[in-house]
Motif scaffolding. Structure first.
Motif, PDB file in Angstrom:
ATOM      1  N   GLN A 119     -12.240  -4.945  -8.070  1.00 44.30           N
ATOM      2  CA  GLN A 119     -11.423  -6.119  -8.335  1.00 44.30           C
ATOM      3  C   GLN A 119     -12.313  -7.261  -8.783  1.00 44.30           C
ATOM      4  OE1 GLN A 119      -9.344  -6.628  -4.613  1.00 44.30           O
ATOM      5  NE2 GLN A 119      -7.678  -5.337  -5.302  1.00 44.30           N
ATOM      6  N   THR A 134      -3.685  -5.614 -12.392  1.00 46.70           N
ATOM      7  CA  THR A 134      -3.239  -4.802 -13.518  1.00 46.70           C
ATOM      8  C   THR A 134      -1.723  -4.654 -13.523  1.00 46.70           C
ATOM      9  OG1 THR A 134      -3.643  -2.820 -12.201  1.00 46.70           O
ATOM     10  CG2 THR A 134      -5.394  -3.508 -13.715  1.00 46.70           C
ATOM     11  N   HIS A 135      -1.116  -4.730 -12.352  1.00 45.48           N
ATOM     12  CA  HIS A 135       0.340  -4.727 -12.238  1.00 45.48           C
ATOM     13  C   HIS A 135       0.733  -5.465 -10.960  1.00 45.48           C
ATOM     14  CE1 HIS A 135      -0.151  -1.252  -9.535  1.00 45.48           C
ATOM     15  NE2 HIS A 135      -0.974  -0.800 -10.446  1.00 45.48           N
TER      16      HIS A 135
END
Length: 64
Positions: free
Chosen positions: A3, A25-26
């Motif tokens: 991360q 990312t989501h």
């Protein structure tokens, strides 16, 4: 999963304020909080950029 955090360190009237942000990312991606992370403020209106700008006039971002 690695991360990437971005850390903003403020000066001037906001001296002492440090905000950390992570880009996911989501939306439902798992977040692993590092030991240096403080409380979650994502939904706290006091920490929105527009509010910080009003509080400080022109905040000085020392590092990003």
């Amino acid at each position: 999963m690695k991360q990437r955090w971005e850390v903003d360190v403020f000066g001037g009237d906001l001296s002492g304020l440090i905000l950390a942000e992570i880009e996911l990312t989501h939306e439902d991606a798992a977040v692993i909080l590092p030991p240096w992370a403080g409380p979650e403020v994502t939904t706290d209106e006091r920490y929105r950029n527009s509010r910080l700008a009003l509080r400080a006039g022109s905040p000085i971002l020392l590092a990003a």
